[in-house]
Design a protein around this motif. Structure first.
Motif, PDB file in Angstrom:
ATOM      1  N   ARG A  73       0.423  -1.369   0.045  1.00 56.93           N
ATOM      2  CA  ARG A  73      -0.236   0.139  -0.183  1.00 56.93           C
ATOM      3  C   ARG A  73       1.160   0.922  -0.269  1.00 56.93           C
ATOM      4  O   ARG A  73       0.733   2.055  -0.387  1.00 56.93           O
ATOM      5  CB  ARG A  73      -1.266   0.139   1.635  1.00 56.93           C
ATOM      6  N   ALA A  74       1.906   1.202   1.158  1.00 58.51           N
ATOM      7  CA  ALA A  74       2.582   2.455   0.797  1.00 58.51           C
ATOM      8  C   ALA A  74       3.454   2.876  -0.205  1.00 58.51           C
ATOM      9  O   ALA A  74       3.661   3.696  -0.848  1.00 58.51           O
ATOM     10  CB  ALA A  74       4.001   2.788   1.991  1.00 58.51           C
ATOM     11  N   LEU A  75       4.477   1.423  -1.207  1.00 55.66           N
ATOM     12  CA  LEU A  75       4.329   1.577  -2.366  1.00 55.66           C
ATOM     13  C   LEU A  75       3.381   2.022  -3.340  1.00 55.66           C
ATOM     14  O   LEU A  75       3.937   2.868  -3.866  1.00 55.66           O
ATOM     15  CB  LEU A  75       4.769  -0.041  -3.023  1.00 55.66           C
ATOM     16  N   TRP A  76       2.214   1.669  -2.925  1.00 57.36           N
ATOM     17  CA  TRP A  76       1.733   2.529  -4.688  1.00 57.36           C
ATOM     18  C   TRP A  76       1.920   3.353  -3.449  1.00 57.36           C
ATOM     19  O   TRP A  76       1.613   4.813  -4.623  1.00 57.36           O
ATOM     20  CB  TRP A  76      -0.080   1.901  -4.339  1.00 57.36           C
ATOM     21  N   VAL A  77       1.276   3.925  -2.978  1.00 55.99           N
ATOM     22  CA  VAL A  77       0.928   6.016  -2.686  1.00 55.99           C
ATOM     23  C   VAL A  77       2.694   6.199  -3.153  1.00 55.99           C
ATOM     24  O   VAL A  77       1.783   7.459  -3.763  1.00 55.99           O
ATOM     25  CB  VAL A  77       1.192   6.100  -0.786  1.00 55.99           C
ATOM     26  N   SER A 143      -0.754  17.239   0.055  1.00 52.36           N
ATOM     27  CA  SER A 143       0.167  18.160   1.016  1.00 52.36           C
ATOM     28  C   SER A 143       1.340  17.872   0.679  1.00 52.36           C
ATOM     29  O   SER A 143       2.464  18.868   1.258  1.00 52.36           O
ATOM     30  CB  SER A 143      -0.772  17.855   2.786  1.00 52.36           C
ATOM     31  N   MET A 144       1.914  16.476   0.331  1.00 48.78           N
ATOM     32  CA  MET A 144       3.191  15.902  -0.266  1.00 48.78           C
ATOM     33  C   MET A 144       3.430  16.376  -1.121  1.00 48.78           C
ATOM     34  O   MET A 144       4.349  15.947  -1.561  1.00 48.78           O
ATOM     35  CB  MET A 144       2.970  14.025   0.148  1.00 48.78           C
ATOM     36  N   PRO A 213       7.553  15.575   3.983  1.00 47.37           N
ATOM     37  CA  PRO A 213       6.180  16.507   4.614  1.00 47.37           C
ATOM     38  C   PRO A 213       4.668  15.271   4.817  1.00 47.37           C
ATOM     39  O   PRO A 213       3.872  15.588   5.897  1.00 47.37           O
ATOM     40  CB  PRO A 213       5.645  15.897   2.484  1.00 47.37           C
ATOM     41  N   ALA A 214       5.100  13.759   4.170  1.00 46.06           N
ATOM     42  CA  ALA A 214       3.905  13.253   4.617  1.00 46.06           C
ATOM     43  C   ALA A 214       3.711  12.864   6.516  1.00 46.06           C
ATOM     44  O   ALA A 214       3.507  12.985   7.423  1.00 46.06           O
ATOM     45  CB  ALA A 214       3.765  11.711   4.580  1.00 46.06           C
ATOM     46  N   LEU A 215       5.284  12.925   7.519  1.00 43.02           N
ATOM     47  CA  LEU A 215       5.744  12.953   8.528  1.00 43.02           C
ATOM     48  C   LEU A 215       4.563  13.920   9.445  1.00 43.02           C
ATOM     49  O   LEU A 215       4.185  13.974  10.345  1.00 43.02           O
ATOM     50  CB  LEU A 215       6.956  13.250   9.159  1.00 43.02           C
ATOM     51  N   ARG A 224      -2.027   6.589   4.060  1.00 44.33           N
ATOM     52  CA  ARG A 224      -1.638   7.342   3.505  1.00 44.33           C
ATOM     53  C   ARG A 224      -0.189   7.965   3.136  1.00 44.33           C
ATOM     54  O   ARG A 224       0.387   9.248   2.967  1.00 44.33           O
ATOM     55  CB  ARG A 224      -2.628   8.095   3.066  1.00 44.33           C
ATOM     56  N   TRP A 225       0.518   6.797   4.442  1.00 46.29           N
ATOM     57  CA  TRP A 225       1.739   7.487   4.156  1.00 46.29           C
ATOM     58  C   TRP A 225       3.553   6.200   3.062  1.00 46.29           C
ATOM     59  O   TRP A 225       2.488   5.437   2.618  1.00 46.29           O
ATOM     60  CB  TRP A 225       2.256   6.365   6.034  1.00 46.29           C
ATOM     61  N   PRO A 226       4.028   7.415   2.768  1.00 49.61           N
ATOM     62  CA  PRO A 226       4.181   7.288   1.345  1.00 49.61           C
ATOM     63  C   PRO A 226       5.793   5.598   2.226  1.00 49.61           C
ATOM     64  O   PRO A 226       5.887   5.424   3.105  1.00 49.61           O
ATOM     65  CB  PRO A 226       5.324   7.935   0.408  1.00 49.61           C
TER      66      PRO A 226
END
Length: 293
Positions: A73-77, A143-144, A213-215, A224-226
């Motif tokens: 999921r994080a890879l897709w984000v 926001s990212m 930015p995600a942090l 939604r975290w990368p």
């Protein structure tokens, strides 16, 4: 060009080649070590402080991290934000740089001064956060992307490149009835393939590698975290676990260091695949925009 083939030049060539090989090894060996330890067993990691090729290969670390939906999921984000962010950044950079390349543009010099000013001074972390919050971008993918959508240095180099293009090309197109948009799309952009490819990769690497930015802006939406933020949390926690991840309980827990390095490989390989396709444009694209204008 006549080659000065003297003993001194040959000695210099040998020294230069050896130095460059050593420098290349310093950059490649750590990554090979990470790849090797990601396949190593706990016994080998404990017994051998440093190695490049493990004696016993195991895939448990990769099976373990892929048994949860968190990393895919994080890879897709990361892929989604990188593609969208690169498109937005290049769109804004190209459409902003092209008018600035025209010396007859009203207000051009004040705008260039303001743009250059941002290379030295910035609003800082807190004002940027307040702007993101007031715009309603918290906990969103935008926001990212939007806070750092335009790189000042990239904009100036692209502007210099556009400024160095022959004016006769645009003038002849306008005589034939072409509008400014048609000139930009049909003439300027095809001539700017090297610059577009170079800075697209620059922006893509920046978006792919970013985790701050995600942090800062997505604190309450872990889904939604990368990938880079997941990797950062694993390294900072110094543990082989991932927040909100449910792993397959039937799998044996691999070594912690092996899990961390497997995640590093998982996060690094995708962007490395892109490099060979755009590398040939680097020198041409950057040097033309950097030395002309």
């Amino acid at each position: 060009m006549i080659r000065n083939d003297t003993p001194a030049s040959r000695i210099f060539d040998v020294f230069n080649v050896c130095f460059l090989l050593c420098f290349a090894a310093l950059t490649v060996v750590p990554f090979i070590y990470i790849i090797g330890t990601s396949f190593a067993t706990q016994a080998e990691i404990s017994a051998r402080p440093f190695f490049l090729i493990p004696r016993t290969f195991q895939l448990e670390s990769y099976k373990y991290i892929l048994s949860s939906k968190t990393l895919p999921r994080a890879l897709w984000v990361s892929v989604w934000t990188t593609l969208l962010g690169t498109f937005v950044s290049m769109l804004l950079t190209l459409t902003f740089a092209y008018p600035l390349a025209k010396k007859h543009l009203v207000g051009r010099n004040p705008m260039l001064i303001l743009i250059t000013f941002t290379m030295v001074f910035s609003g800082g972390m807190i004002p940027t956060y307040l702007n993101v919050r007031n715009l309603g971008l918290l906990n969103t993918y935008w926001s990212m992307i939007l806070p750092g959508a335009i790189g000042t240095w990239n904009l100036i180099v692209v502007k210099n490149f556009f400024q160095a293009l022959p004016l006769e090309l645009e003038e002849s197109a306008k005589i034939d009835g072409a509008s400014d948009l048609t000139v930009f799309m049909r003439i300027v952009l095809p001539l700017s393939a090297a610059v577009v490819a170079t800075f697209s990769l620059f922006y893509a690497v920046g978006y792919w590698s970013a985790f701050r930015p995600a942090l800062f802006y997505i604190p309450s939406k872990p889904e939604r975290w990368p990938l880079q933020l997941i990797l950062r949390n694993i390294v900072m926690l110094s543990a082989g676990r991932i927040d909100d991840a449910n792993f397959d309980p039937s799998l044996v827990l691999p070594p912690t260091e092996s899990i961390r390095n497997a995640v590093i490989v998982f996060a690094t390989v995708p962007i490395l695949i892109v490099y060979p396709f755009l590398q040939k444009h680097f020198t041409k694209g950057v040097m033309i925009g950097a030395i002309k204008g």
